[in-house]
Design a protein around this motif. Sequence first.
Motif, PDB file in Angstrom:
ATOM      1  N   ASP A 198       0.836  -1.201   0.000  1.00  0.00           N
ATOM      2  CA  ASP A 198       0.000   0.000   0.000  1.00  0.00           C
ATOM      3  C   ASP A 198       0.873   1.255   0.000  1.00  0.00           C
ATOM      4  N   ILE A 199       0.459   2.263  -0.811  1.00  0.00           N
ATOM      5  CA  ILE A 199       1.172   3.533  -0.820  1.00  0.00           C
ATOM      6  C   ILE A 199       0.165   4.678  -0.857  1.00  0.00           C
ATOM      7  N   TYR A 200      -0.902   4.512  -0.082  1.00  0.00           N
ATOM      8  CA  TYR A 200      -1.896   5.578   0.007  1.00  0.00           C
ATOM      9  C   TYR A 200      -1.268   6.853   0.567  1.00  0.00           C
ATOM     10  N   ASP A 201      -0.372   6.694   1.532  1.00  0.00           N
ATOM     11  CA  ASP A 201       0.330   7.845   2.099  1.00  0.00           C
ATOM     12  C   ASP A 201       1.832   7.691   1.885  1.00  0.00           C
ATOM     13  N   LEU A 202       2.435   6.725   2.578  1.00  0.00           N
ATOM     14  CA  LEU A 202       3.859   6.475   2.425  1.00  0.00           C
ATOM     15  C   LEU A 202       4.157   5.010   2.700  1.00  0.00           C
ATOM     16  N   THR A 203       5.308   4.582   2.210  1.00  0.00           N
ATOM     17  CA  THR A 203       5.778   3.212   2.430  1.00  0.00           C
ATOM     18  C   THR A 203       7.221   3.273   2.917  1.00  0.00           C
ATOM     19  N   LEU A 204       7.530   2.490   3.936  1.00  0.00           N
ATOM     20  CA  LEU A 204       8.885   2.421   4.466  1.00  0.00           C
ATOM     21  C   LEU A 204       9.614   1.251   3.821  1.00  0.00           C
ATOM     22  N   ILE A 205      10.797   1.512   3.260  1.00  0.00           N
ATOM     23  CA  ILE A 205      11.658   0.470   2.716  1.00  0.00           C
ATOM     24  C   ILE A 205      12.799   0.260   3.712  1.00  0.00           C
ATOM     25  N   GLU A 206      12.881  -0.931   4.280  1.00  0.00           N
ATOM     26  CA  GLU A 206      13.904  -1.245   5.280  1.00  0.00           C
ATOM     27  C   GLU A 206      14.892  -2.240   4.680  1.00  0.00           C
ATOM     28  N   TYR A 207      16.188  -2.063   4.972  1.00  0.00           N
ATOM     29  CA  TYR A 207      17.181  -2.923   4.322  1.00  0.00           C
ATOM     30  C   TYR A 207      18.418  -3.119   5.201  1.00  0.00           C
ATOM     31  N   ASP A 208      19.019  -4.273   5.023  1.00  0.00           N
ATOM     32  CA  ASP A 208      20.271  -4.635   5.686  1.00  0.00           C
ATOM     33  C   ASP A 208      20.920  -5.706   4.820  1.00  0.00           C
ATOM     34  N   ILE A 209      21.856  -5.295   3.967  1.00  0.00           N
ATOM     35  CA  ILE A 209      22.521  -6.224   3.051  1.00  0.00           C
ATOM     36  C   ILE A 209      24.027  -6.149   3.280  1.00  0.00           C
TER      37      ILE A 209
END
Length: 254
Positions: A88-99
């Motif tokens: 969902d991106i009605y407002d905002l989306t958080l992309i979390e990462y650890d590579i």
Amino acid sequence: MTLSEPTDCIFYNGTCVEHDPGRILQIFSIEVASISLDSGSVELYGYIATRDVIDPLLNYVISFIRDDPIIVRQGSVINMIGPKRGIDIYDLTLIEYDIRIKTGEHEKDDLQLIDGASIITHVGTWNRPCSICIPGDCGAVEINFSRVEPAVEATIEVLISEVQSSFSLSHGCLTSELIKEIQLFLKRFVVAVVMDSLIDLKFNVGTLPFNFDQRRCTFEAKTHGHDTQEIKTDFALLSVKVTWSTLPRGTLGL
């Protein structure tokens, strides 16, 4: 496919007006944009996942453990395992990462490629491909995506039966009249589709290196229910099922 067979529909002129298409983030591909090491190829492990207002839990897009890393080089596309549902991106989306880059026997010796979080908001270009580049200590990762509206989620499942001989199968997807192809790596995957548009699935079936047959099947977006098509080849029968659904209303904060 949370609402693929809802029981609380309200119909007007044969159309459900209770479950509307929404705004969905479609990730096309994730690429290793750069690597600062001179070794050519490296071993990567870790994850990239999303959080949205529907569910604060991680919705994994890629995930690899240290004991089973992937081998990549600059420009490589990373195999995606998700998302498991529409983002969902009605407002905002958080992309979390650890590579991380595996460099030796012990985890403490490994190098960090990227680590942290980024936010993609509803402000920006819609229904067109775009990208963000995430820089890190030892390189960068590029995420190719599109904000899609008014969109539904298509859960696509591919069943292989009546196998006649060994063969190779690769498949991709074009959605919502966008020119960017989604590279698919699983037999079950979720894609965002704009209402009143099509999803076009492409299958390359055959044996290496030359005996390949390309087949396609197309489905028109809808809010509920499912569609099926079969593709008969000399190697096997491919049964393609698309289950349609709308995203539930989000109520949770990030």
